[in-house]
Design a protein around this motif. Structure first.
Motif, mmCIF file in Angstrom:
data_model
loop_
_atom_site.group_PDB
_atom_site.id
_atom_site.type_symbol
_atom_site.label_atom_id
_atom_site.label_comp_id
_atom_site.label_asym_id
_atom_site.label_seq_id
_atom_site.Cartn_x
_atom_site.Cartn_y
_atom_site.Cartn_z
ATOM 1 N N LEU A 172 -38.580 -0.039 6.574
ATOM 2 C CA LEU A 172 -38.030 -1.237 6.406
ATOM 3 C C LEU A 172 -39.338 -2.023 5.840
ATOM 4 N N GLY A 173 -39.108 -2.599 4.750
ATOM 5 C CA GLY A 173 -40.308 -3.703 4.329
ATOM 6 C C GLY A 173 -39.745 -4.787 4.355
ATOM 7 N N LEU A 174 -40.321 -5.688 4.903
ATOM 8 C CA LEU A 174 -39.963 -7.193 5.257
ATOM 9 C C LEU A 174 -40.886 -8.166 4.623
ATOM 10 N N SER A 175 -40.164 -9.130 3.837
ATOM 11 C CA SER A 175 -41.353 -9.990 3.015
ATOM 12 C C SER A 175 -41.648 -11.178 4.052
ATOM 13 N N VAL A 176 -42.852 -11.453 4.151
ATOM 14 C CA VAL A 176 -43.366 -12.534 5.290
ATOM 15 C C VAL A 176 -44.106 -13.576 4.301
ATOM 16 N N GLU A 177 -43.212 -14.709 4.084
ATOM 17 C CA GLU A 177 -43.914 -15.668 3.055
ATOM 18 C C GLU A 177 -45.179 -16.070 3.584
ATOM 19 N N ASN A 178 -46.246 -16.044 2.678
ATOM 20 C CA ASN A 178 -47.702 -16.281 2.943
ATOM 21 C C ASN A 178 -48.180 -15.580 4.068
ATOM 22 N N GLY A 179 -47.794 -14.458 4.542
ATOM 23 C CA GLY A 179 -48.160 -13.541 5.384
ATOM 24 C C GLY A 179 -48.283 -14.207 6.843
ATOM 25 N N ARG A 180 -47.705 -15.370 7.150
ATOM 26 C CA ARG A 180 -47.838 -15.752 8.526
ATOM 27 C C ARG A 180 -46.403 -15.590 9.260
ATOM 28 N N ILE A 181 -46.748 -14.753 10.525
ATOM 29 C CA ILE A 181 -45.686 -14.360 11.226
ATOM 30 C C ILE A 181 -45.646 -15.320 12.526
ATOM 31 N N LYS A 182 -44.596 -15.928 12.453
ATOM 32 C CA LYS A 182 -44.382 -17.034 13.242
ATOM 33 C C LYS A 182 -43.107 -17.409 13.563
ATOM 34 N N ASP A 183 -42.759 -18.285 14.795
ATOM 35 C CA ASP A 183 -41.487 -18.703 15.108
ATOM 36 C C ASP A 183 -41.442 -20.147 14.589
ATOM 37 N N GLU A 184 -40.468 -20.637 13.758
ATOM 38 C CA GLU A 184 -40.449 -21.966 13.311
ATOM 39 C C GLU A 184 -39.009 -22.392 12.966
ATOM 40 N N GLY A 185 -38.437 -23.285 13.743
ATOM 41 C CA GLY A 185 -37.073 -23.789 13.586
ATOM 42 C C GLY A 185 -36.164 -22.576 13.723
ATOM 43 N N GLU A 186 -35.316 -22.336 12.397
ATOM 44 C CA GLU A 186 -34.167 -21.303 12.637
ATOM 45 C C GLU A 186 -34.964 -19.921 12.305
ATOM 46 N N LEU A 187 -36.048 -19.802 11.785
ATOM 47 C CA LEU A 187 -36.816 -18.684 11.634
ATOM 48 C C LEU A 187 -37.691 -18.300 12.598
ATOM 49 N N GLN A 188 -37.241 -17.115 13.228
ATOM 50 C CA GLN A 188 -37.800 -16.697 14.350
ATOM 51 C C GLN A 188 -38.400 -15.170 14.137
ATOM 52 N N LEU A 189 -39.325 -15.120 13.152
ATOM 53 C CA LEU A 189 -39.822 -13.939 12.400
ATOM 54 C C LEU A 189 -40.632 -13.342 13.774
ATOM 55 N N LYS A 190 -41.509 -14.170 14.163
ATOM 56 C CA LYS A 190 -42.282 -13.491 15.390
ATOM 57 C C LYS A 190 -41.540 -12.818 16.386
ATOM 58 N N THR A 191 -40.542 -13.414 17.175
ATOM 59 C CA THR A 191 -39.708 -13.178 18.018
ATOM 60 C C THR A 191 -39.008 -11.830 17.658
ATOM 61 N N ALA A 192 -38.380 -11.824 16.419
ATOM 62 C CA ALA A 192 -37.500 -10.683 15.833
ATOM 63 C C ALA A 192 -38.340 -9.663 15.857
ATOM 64 N N LEU A 193 -39.576 -9.406 15.260
ATOM 65 C CA LEU A 193 -40.556 -8.265 15.097
ATOM 66 C C LEU A 193 -40.919 -7.880 16.520
ATOM 67 N N ARG A 194 -41.028 -8.686 17.310
ATOM 68 C CA ARG A 194 -41.347 -8.250 18.692
ATOM 69 C C ARG A 194 -40.197 -7.439 19.365
ATOM 70 N N THR A 195 -39.020 -8.128 19.264
ATOM 71 C CA THR A 195 -37.854 -7.437 19.741
ATOM 72 C C THR A 195 -37.761 -6.138 18.954
ATOM 73 N N VAL A 196 -37.631 -6.023 17.855
ATOM 74 C CA VAL A 196 -37.196 -4.561 17.235
ATOM 75 C C VAL A 196 -38.279 -3.641 17.468
ATOM 76 N N VAL A 197 -39.588 -3.998 17.342
ATOM 77 C CA VAL A 197 -40.547 -3.122 17.740
ATOM 78 C C VAL A 197 -40.485 -2.698 19.009
ATOM 79 N N GLU A 198 -40.334 -3.403 20.100
ATOM 80 C CA GLU A 198 -40.343 -2.956 21.407
ATOM 81 C C GLU A 198 -38.951 -2.183 21.765
ATOM 82 N N ARG A 199 -37.879 -2.470 21.165
ATOM 83 C CA ARG A 199 -36.449 -1.777 21.249
ATOM 84 C C ARG A 199 -36.584 -0.619 20.518
#
Length: 563
Positions: free
Chosen positions: A354-381
């Protein structure tokens, strides 16, 4: 006539002298790591780069003349490949020692930002415990070896990745300094390099400037092979084994606005070489740059300027003299395409990625977009592999078919949009970090680009161009880290809040764009390109891209040029 003694030293830049006197990347860095200062000396920071770290100054946090020193750390990941354990380790390190974000670079590496000097050694030790090195990720050396980010699809991608791994090990510095300074003499990184006190390939002064190597597949130019110092295109036999490589030399993006003798350049087709001889050829090309590259003027030190000065014929003759044989003629290739590898794709082993678009390459949690937490959750599980892409996105690999739905739900819960939920304008855009931390930045890029690209997206919809794969890239300086000079639209930092606009590139990486307007205020960028988009929408040929159109049509021949 050969120069001797002090006369010869005057032909070298100050940085060349620092490298030469560093005892193979030790001093004065080795003596300053453990002191109480918040930063390193000017000489030490030049050596520090070779160890994968830049000393930076957060300009937002300055107090008067007092600088707020922090450090950026970059990993060395051939082809951007990480195991689940490695990704989770780096994610944890970012939380513990950095600014709680990960930055995916356009050379398929990760960057940690905001590390303080007191924690620098511990951070590097933790990275090495995950079996990742930072040695050679920066500095005047062969940097991260790029390769197609896709896991194996048709039997060829895995072979290119394996070769990238091997070539990266071969081209690593041989000095013991990294292990002595950061790892207390222990060798933790699991690469196959032989650590010594000499540099058979690089010599005591290393290369005159940074050096970039990338490996592409026919048609797949996700790595922008023509922008590399050495670009290799793997060619395959009937059994899908690598038969050999087309060799491209002399690419590079950096320039300086006020120095006409600096410029972006695409590489030249040099020739074809068999798989058995390709490492020997790569080493010989590096040695030519080592011996003849400009060590007096760093703005002329990349190999592209040596080839520009010499011409390809002279460069080829020097290479043949070192090798004792000639390369074969460059072999015909199909047209290159840019593939972002977003969305779901089938792997050769029956699993999915699965290819995920990461805007400007920044993996972070900010507001409703919790990209960093989501990636950690998926990779770990789901224990997915991770690939970082040349367009600063993320690919999760080796996913079972019955896990796809659960993974999609996990991203949805964390506000992460998948490929078909994002506009092309966002997916095909890139921006460098720039202010406040990059020392070269003269204006903003990453922080302002989200608003600019969304304003531009509205204009694209207005003209019915929302389905166009329009590549838009922004940088905070002319160094070109997001490769703006091959984009359909390039916004390149010119001075504070002002940019130069470039148009007419080819996102597949085979054509440079050209300057359109200079010193355009940030708030006027979208307004300035709106007439270009309007004219394109009304006058394009069927299927013609924006870049192809403005490469064919001279803007000065249109009514867009005002009196």
């Amino acid at each position: 006539m050969h120069l001797m003694g002090s006369q010869r030293k005057r032909t070298k830049s100050k940085i060349e002298v620092i490298k030469e006197n560093s005892e193979y990347l030790r001093g004065p860095l080795a003596h300053e790591v453990g002191n109480d200062a918040s930063h390193f000396s000017k000489d030490a920071i030049q050596v520090l780069k070779f160890h994968g770290t830049y000393q930076q100054d957060d300009r937002d946090l300055r107090e008067g003349r007092d600088r707020h020193y922090i450090f950026m750390i970059r990993g060395r990941l051939p082809g951007g490949k990480m195991t689940p354990h490695q990704y989770l380790a780096i994610d944890e390190i970012a939380d513990e020692y950095a600014d709680q974000t990960l930055r995916v670079t356009t050379r398929q590496a990760f960057q940690l930002h905001g590390v303080i000097k007191e924690k620098l050694k511990t951070t590097l030790q933790e990275i090495n415990r995950s079996l990742i090195t930072t040695l050679g990720a920066c500095g005047d050396i062969v940097r991260n070896v790029m390769a197609t980010p896709a896991p194996d699809i048709d039997g060829r991608q895995a072979k290119v990745q394996d070769f990238a791994d091997r070539l990266s090990d071969i081209l690593l510095p041989a000095t013991k300094a990294y292990h002595e300074v950061w790892l207390n003499g222990d060798k933790v990184f699991s690469g196959k390099e032989q650590v010594t006190n000499r540099e058979p390939l690089y010599g005591p002064s290393y290369l005159p400037r940074k050096f970039k190597v990338g490996i592409a597949l026919p048609k797949d130019n996700s790595i922008d092979v023509y922008t590399q110092d050495i670009g290799l295109v793997a060619l395959f036999d009937d059994d899908n084994e690598i038969e050999g490589f087309n060799v491209i030399v002399g690419g590079g993006m950096g320039m300086h606005h006020r120095k006409e003798h600096t410029f972006p350049r695409l590489g030249d087709d040099l020739g074809y070489i068999s798989r058995e001889k390709v490492v020997e050829v790569v080493k010989a090309i590096i040695e030519i740059q080592r011996d003849y590259g400009n060590r007096k003027n760093r703005k002329q030190a990349r190999m592209k300027y040596l080839i520009h000065e010499w011409g390809l014929d002279k460069f080829r003759k020097e290479l043949v003299a070192r090798l004792g044989y000639e390369l074969e003629a460059f072999r015909a290739l199909p047209d290159f395409e840019l593939d972002l590898y977003l969305g779901w794709h089938r792997q050769s082993n029956g699993k999915w990625f699965l290819g995920l678009s990461v805007e400007n390459g920044r993996i972070k949690d900010e507001g409703e977009l919790q990209l960093k937490t989501a990636l950690r959750t998926v990779v770990e599980r789901y224990e997915t592999g991770v690939r970082l892409t040349p367009n600063h996105n993320v690919i999760l690999t080796d996913i079972a078919a019955n896990d796809k739905a659960g993974i999609e739900k996990a991203f949805n819960r964390h506000g992460v949009l998948l490929d078909d939920e994002l506009s092309n304008a966002i997916k095909y855009s890139m921006a460098c970090p720039a202010l406040p931390t990059c020392g070269l930045a003269i204006t903003e890029s990453e922080r302002v680009f989200p608003d600019i690209i969304r304003d531009l997206d509205e204009v694209l919809h207005e003209f019915g161009l929302e389905d166009e794969k329009l590549s838009v890239r922004m940088t905070g300086c002319p160094n070109g880290c997001s490769r703006p000079y091959v984009a359909d639209l390039g916004f390149v930092g010119r001075s504070l809040d002002k940019y130069t606009i470039f148009i007419g590139g080819d996102p597949s990486g085979t054509r440079l764009n050209r300057k359109y307007k200079d010193l355009v205020a940030r708030e006027n960028l979208v307004d300035e390109v709106t007439p270009l988009l309007s004219y394109f929408s009304k006058n394009r040929e069927e299927g013609e891209s924006f870049g192809d159109f403005w490469n064919r049509v001279d803007v000065e021949d249109t009514e867009l040029i005002s009196a």
